[in-house]
Design a protein around this motif. Structure first.
Motif, PDB file in Angstrom:
ATOM      1  N   LEU A 132     -13.963 -14.147  13.483  1.00  0.00           N
ATOM      2  CA  LEU A 132     -12.425 -14.299  13.615  1.00  0.00           C
ATOM      3  C   LEU A 132     -11.771 -13.531  12.656  1.00  0.00           C
ATOM      4  N   SER A 133     -12.284 -12.476  11.684  1.00  0.00           N
ATOM      5  CA  SER A 133     -11.414 -12.112  10.515  1.00  0.00           C
ATOM      6  C   SER A 133     -11.356 -10.609  10.716  1.00  0.00           C
ATOM      7  N   ASP A 134     -10.190 -10.121  10.123  1.00  0.00           N
ATOM      8  CA  ASP A 134      -9.911  -8.718   9.773  1.00  0.00           C
ATOM      9  C   ASP A 134     -10.662  -8.455   8.752  1.00  0.00           C
ATOM     10  N   GLU A 135     -10.534  -9.289   7.936  1.00  0.00           N
ATOM     11  CA  GLU A 135     -11.037  -8.979   6.523  1.00  0.00           C
ATOM     12  C   GLU A 135     -11.798 -10.222   5.933  1.00  0.00           C
ATOM     13  N   ILE A 136     -12.953 -10.290   5.146  1.00  0.00           N
ATOM     14  CA  ILE A 136     -13.953 -11.328   4.572  1.00  0.00           C
ATOM     15  C   ILE A 136     -13.926 -11.086   2.910  1.00  0.00           C
ATOM     16  N   ALA A 137     -13.380 -12.145   2.339  1.00  0.00           N
ATOM     17  CA  ALA A 137     -13.567 -12.505   0.938  1.00  0.00           C
ATOM     18  C   ALA A 137     -15.015 -13.212   0.682  1.00  0.00           C
ATOM     19  N   VAL A 138     -15.902 -12.902   0.087  1.00  0.00           N
ATOM     20  CA  VAL A 138     -17.047 -13.908  -0.214  1.00  0.00           C
ATOM     21  C   VAL A 138     -16.900 -14.301  -1.760  1.00  0.00           C
ATOM     22  N   LEU A 139     -17.026 -15.794  -1.597  1.00  0.00           N
ATOM     23  CA  LEU A 139     -16.638 -16.268  -3.155  1.00  0.00           C
ATOM     24  C   LEU A 139     -17.842 -16.737  -3.638  1.00  0.00           C
ATOM     25  N   ASN A 140     -18.217 -16.664  -5.054  1.00  0.00           N
ATOM     26  CA  ASN A 140     -19.321 -17.129  -5.791  1.00  0.00           C
ATOM     27  C   ASN A 140     -18.678 -17.811  -6.972  1.00  0.00           C
ATOM     28  N   GLN A 141     -18.760 -19.046  -7.198  1.00  0.00           N
ATOM     29  CA  GLN A 141     -18.531 -19.575  -8.366  1.00  0.00           C
ATOM     30  C   GLN A 141     -16.873 -19.278  -8.902  1.00  0.00           C
ATOM     31  N   GLY A 142     -15.961 -19.179  -8.035  1.00  0.00           N
ATOM     32  CA  GLY A 142     -14.647 -19.354  -8.421  1.00  0.00           C
ATOM     33  C   GLY A 142     -14.422 -17.658  -8.606  1.00  0.00           C
ATOM     34  N   LYS A 143     -15.233 -16.758  -8.088  1.00  0.00           N
ATOM     35  CA  LYS A 143     -15.005 -15.354  -8.378  1.00  0.00           C
ATOM     36  C   LYS A 143     -15.185 -14.539  -7.151  1.00  0.00           C
ATOM     37  N   ILE A 144     -14.428 -13.602  -6.496  1.00  0.00           N
ATOM     38  CA  ILE A 144     -14.848 -12.961  -5.381  1.00  0.00           C
ATOM     39  C   ILE A 144     -15.931 -11.841  -5.865  1.00  0.00           C
ATOM     40  N   GLU A 145     -16.884 -12.052  -4.922  1.00  0.00           N
ATOM     41  CA  GLU A 145     -18.034 -11.177  -5.028  1.00  0.00           C
ATOM     42  C   GLU A 145     -18.001 -10.044  -4.368  1.00  0.00           C
ATOM     43  N   GLN A 146     -17.255  -9.927  -3.035  1.00  0.00           N
ATOM     44  CA  GLN A 146     -17.067  -8.821  -2.325  1.00  0.00           C
ATOM     45  C   GLN A 146     -16.194  -9.069  -1.330  1.00  0.00           C
ATOM     46  N   THR A 147     -15.106  -8.020  -0.928  1.00  0.00           N
ATOM     47  CA  THR A 147     -14.379  -7.862   0.009  1.00  0.00           C
ATOM     48  C   THR A 147     -14.418  -6.949   1.076  1.00  0.00           C
ATOM     49  N   GLY A 148     -14.393  -7.185   2.227  1.00  0.00           N
ATOM     50  CA  GLY A 148     -14.383  -6.100   3.213  1.00  0.00           C
ATOM     51  C   GLY A 148     -14.275  -6.629   4.675  1.00  0.00           C
ATOM     52  N   THR A 149     -14.468  -5.387   5.725  1.00  0.00           N
ATOM     53  CA  THR A 149     -14.277  -5.822   7.069  1.00  0.00           C
ATOM     54  C   THR A 149     -15.465  -6.818   7.362  1.00  0.00           C
ATOM     55  N   PRO A 150     -15.712  -7.408   8.369  1.00  0.00           N
ATOM     56  CA  PRO A 150     -16.702  -8.186   8.906  1.00  0.00           C
ATOM     57  C   PRO A 150     -18.076  -7.032   8.938  1.00  0.00           C
ATOM     58  N   GLU A 151     -17.769  -6.007   9.597  1.00  0.00           N
ATOM     59  CA  GLU A 151     -18.966  -5.001   9.658  1.00  0.00           C
ATOM     60  C   GLU A 151     -19.492  -4.781   8.340  1.00  0.00           C
ATOM     61  N   GLU A 152     -18.514  -4.398   7.111  1.00  0.00           N
ATOM     62  CA  GLU A 152     -18.986  -3.914   5.773  1.00  0.00           C
ATOM     63  C   GLU A 152     -19.774  -5.225   5.219  1.00  0.00           C
ATOM     64  N   ILE A 153     -19.231  -6.460   5.497  1.00  0.00           N
ATOM     65  CA  ILE A 153     -20.009  -7.407   4.840  1.00  0.00           C
ATOM     66  C   ILE A 153     -21.253  -7.856   5.664  1.00  0.00           C
ATOM     67  N   PHE A 154     -21.220  -7.770   6.889  1.00  0.00           N
ATOM     68  CA  PHE A 154     -22.570  -7.954   7.641  1.00  0.00           C
ATOM     69  C   PHE A 154     -23.603  -6.977   7.371  1.00  0.00           C
ATOM     70  N   TYR A 155     -23.265  -5.618   7.394  1.00  0.00           N
ATOM     71  CA  TYR A 155     -24.451  -4.747   7.517  1.00  0.00           C
ATOM     72  C   TYR A 155     -24.555  -3.992   6.048  1.00  0.00           C
ATOM     73  N   SER A 156     -23.500  -4.139   5.336  1.00  0.00           N
ATOM     74  CA  SER A 156     -23.419  -3.465   3.873  1.00  0.00           C
ATOM     75  C   SER A 156     -23.103  -4.362   2.741  1.00  0.00           C
ATOM     76  N   PRO A 157     -23.796  -5.500   2.498  1.00  0.00           N
ATOM     77  CA  PRO A 157     -23.447  -6.557   1.477  1.00  0.00           C
ATOM     78  C   PRO A 157     -23.687  -5.657   0.224  1.00  0.00           C
ATOM     79  N   LYS A 158     -22.881  -5.980  -0.764  1.00  0.00           N
ATOM     80  CA  LYS A 158     -22.978  -4.965  -2.166  1.00  0.00           C
ATOM     81  C   LYS A 158     -23.591  -5.747  -3.301  1.00  0.00           C
ATOM     82  N   THR A 159     -23.886  -7.132  -3.068  1.00  0.00           N
ATOM     83  CA  THR A 159     -24.624  -7.839  -3.788  1.00  0.00           C
ATOM     84  C   THR A 159     -25.683  -8.645  -3.206  1.00  0.00           C
ATOM     85  N   LEU A 160     -26.709  -8.974  -4.015  1.00  0.00           N
ATOM     86  CA  LEU A 160     -27.781  -9.853  -3.494  1.00  0.00           C
ATOM     87  C   LEU A 160     -27.359 -11.185  -2.999  1.00  0.00           C
ATOM     88  N   TYR A 161     -26.312 -11.579  -3.934  1.00  0.00           N
ATOM     89  CA  TYR A 161     -25.682 -12.914  -3.293  1.00  0.00           C
ATOM     90  C   TYR A 161     -25.086 -13.078  -2.018  1.00  0.00           C
TER      91      TYR A 161
END
Ligand SMILES: Nc1ncnc2c1ncn2[C@@H]1O[C@H](COP(=O)(O)OP(=O)(O)OP(=O)(O)O)[C@@H](O)[C@H]1O
Ligand SMILES: [Mg+2]
Lengths: 357, 259
Positions: A202-231
């Motif tokens: 669906l998204s233009d951009e995704i923000a991944v949340l972890n316990q009340g903090k944003i872990e990473q924001t990025g396009t679906p491609e960035e999130i899907f292929y280049s996650p920045k953290t292990l979480y």
């Protein structure tokens, strides 16, 4: 590009001293579709309800269209809300449900009628105007829920897991519809979900949340292929394969000395020589073979599960770890108890530094 | 088979227990004898004629109807907001309000009646009528709060939030969205409170006297002096009035569910 919605350093707590959102920052451009993605209890609904105004801020500011929203009452915020349980008005028919927001805005009757019929048509429910919500299916009810929210041309459309009460097939159909409608109307949208595929679709951009903090924001491609953290990596379907010490750095890659020998993987953020790292990969990127390749682990098949066009193998590797391996049906000639190698292309492996991100 | 027969027997006994007294009263009210006796002798409609011509009964019936109606309406006006606020908001003193509105169920009504008499009537603060109204309202209020609360608990908060997000104020949301959806609860609360007030004796007992009395109290005093079928005729009339009210309201409820 000026941001249409800005959350600056917002903090929220339900009980004193227990932050549910902590120093939270989020920006969305006008007309964009942002998904808040995260596991249960990470604060997605809280974020959405804070933007809507149902939850008071402890600190920080909410800015929409250059206007500070903190003290604007909910009913003056010009937002559209879509709920998981639809929340249609049970005593009003489809037409009056959709017309409600327009009536509150004191729009002339003929115009209301025109707008309502148009939006009901655009969600494909023309002819249903006289029905009560109880006389509609779940999917139809949610279409009306969406129509009711967008007909007032809100500055922000906020949706909280709108599809999670629907069956899998309908969910996929409705995804496409929501996206089409949102693009057509160009409404800035925040969409809460715990379903990574939904967020990606669906998204233009995704923000991944972890316990009340944003872990990473990025396009679906960035999130899907280049996650920045292990979480983030684990949340969007990577599984840990080995951990070890970095022994060599080569441009974007590192070589890691691990239990099964040297592993090569793409490096991220703070990974450096001699640091301890975890390497992750997706189950569909593995191959099974008798031969040994670059990144290779020996293992024994403990289960073979037919899943339609793929077969899921559960392979026990040395140290009591079980890897899930997905193999296309055509290549799935291996049987249970066979001993072989799991191979994975270094391009598909990512190394994250362990402890301290 | 055997068990079935036993079940049937229990059923019949229960029914007899429930409607038996009514049947006896019903039959006696047509009796041509001058004292209450069963089985009755003869057939006459005289007792009915007598009852509706006695001003004592007619006046107290009017008072009881008025009291039931007004106290129910006041209790609804007080009870609906109380139920709404306690179900939707958390605030200090919420428990206190909950206790106060349910207390009258616990306090013996006879005691409450006596207190009201000493406090208001004997000290000339309120007239007997107003004091009666206060007493009856207090007795029925808890039933309103409870009925409306359970209707509200079944109504999702998200529906209200949807209305507010679409631009309605909290007050408008209450009238346009909440009220129509708890209508059934309100109507059944009204029927209940009306009947409770209409049948109430203990509160009214101390507060009424010659010239101004509720129907159940008048019937009670009448029974002490005259033991004739007129009271049976009156009871038969009352039962039919009650049945009529319940019938009408069920019709209304049934219709409102469809609409
Ligand atoms: N009304 C409340 N009072 C106290 N704590 C709450 C309240 N609502 C939520 N929480 C807590 O706040 C945290 C975040 O909750 P939230 O509902 O935002 O999660 P979520 O990401 O929407 O989860 P889910 O996917 O299950 O809906 C959770 O730990 C939850 O227990
Ligand atoms: Mg949630």
């Amino acid at each position: 590009m000026v941001k249409f919605l800005r959350l600056n350093n917002i903090s929220v707590m339900y009980q004193p001293g227990q932050y549910v959102l902590e120093k939270f920052n989020l920006c969305v451009e006008k007309g964009k579709f942002l998904s808040l993605l995260g596991p249960s209890g990470c604060g997605k609904t809280t974020t959405l309800r804070t933007i809507a105004g149902f939850i008071a801020l402890q600190e920080g500011t909410i800015v929409v269209n250059n206007k500070i929203y903190n003290n604007v009452p909910i009913n003056k915020r010009n937002i559209g809300l879509v709920f998981q349980n639809y929340a249609l008005f049970p005593h009003l028919n489809v037409f009056d449900n959709v017309a409600f927001g327009l009536k509150m805005r004191k729009i002339p009757k003929d115009l209301i009628k025109e707008k309502v019929l148009k939006v009901i048509e655009s969600v494909g429910l023309n002819g249903y105007e006289k029905r009560l919500p109880a006389q509609l299916s779940g999917g139809q009810q949610q279409r009306i829920g969406i129509a009711r929210a967008v007909v007032v041309e809100p500055d922000l459309l906020l949706m909280d897991e709108p599809l999670s009460n629907l069956d899998a097939k309908l969910r996929i159909e409705m995804r496409a519809e929501i996206r089409r409608l949102q693009k057509k109307l160009k409404i800035t949208t925040i969409y809460v979900t715990h379903d990574q595929l939904e967020a990606i679709a669906l998204s233009d951009e995704i923000a991944v949340l972890n316990q009340g903090k944003i872990e990473q924001t990025g396009t679906p491609e960035e999130i899907f292929y280049s996650p920045k953290t292990l979480y983030v990596a684990k949340f969007i379907g990577f599984q840990e394969i080995v951990s070890g010490i970095v022994v060599n750095e080569l441009n974007d890659f590192v070589e890691v000395s691990a239990e099964y020998g040297i592993f090569k993987a793409k490096k991220t953020g703070k990974v450096s020589l001699n640091s301890k790292v975890s390497i992750v990969a997706r189950k569909k990127d593995f191959t099974l073979d008798k031969k040994e390749n670059t990144n290779s682990m020996r293992g024994k098949i403990i289960a073979k599960i037919f899943q339609g066009d793929v077969v899921l193998y559960m392979v026990k590797t040395g140290s009591n770890l079980v890897q899930n391996v997905e193999i296309p049906l055509k290549l799935a000639s291996w049987e249970e108890n066979e001993k072989l190698n799991i191979n994975v292309n270094p391009e598909a492996c990512i190394a994250f530094s362990e402890g301290g991100k | 088979m055997n068990r079935n027969r036993l079940a049937n027997l229990v059923l019949i006994l229960t029914l007899l227990f429930l409607i038996g007294p009514f049947i006896i009263i019903f039959i006696t009210s047509f009796s041509s004898e001058v004292s209450l006796k069963f089985p009755p002798q003869g057939f006459t409609l005289d007792w009915f004629k007598k009852v509706i011509s006695m001003t004592m009964f007619v006046d107290s019936l009017k008072l009881s109807l008025k009291l039931g109606l007004v106290s129910s309406i006041i209790a609804l006006c007080l009870g609906i907001p109380v139920a709404y606020i306690t179900s939707r908001y958390n605030f200090r003193g919420k428990r206190v309000i909950e206790v106060i509105t349910t207390l009258p169920i616990i306090i013996p009504q006879m005691v409450a009646g006596l207190v009201l008499l000493r406090l208001f009537v004997l000290m000339n603060i309120f007239s007997v009528e107003v004091t009666l109204l206060i007493g009856h309202t207090a007795v029925v209020l808890p039933y309103v709060v409870r009925n409306v609360l359970s209707a509200l608990i079944n109504f999702p908060v998200s529906v209200e939030e949807a209305a507010i997000s679409l631009g309605a104020s909290r007050l408008r949301t209450f009238f346009l969205i909440v009220l129509p959806n708890i209508r059934t609860g309100i109507i059944s609360a009204f029927i209940l409170t009306f009947i409770i007030s209409f049948n109430n004796v203990p509160i009214s007992l101390f507060l009424t006297g010659p010239g101004l009395s509720t129907l159940p109290v008048v019937m009670l005093t009448y029974l002490e002096y005259y033991y004739n079928p007129s009271i049976a005729a009156l009871s038969t009339l009352l039962i039919f009035i009650s049945a009529f009210i319940v019938f009408i309201s069920q019709k209304l409820l049934g219709l409102s569910k469809l609409m």
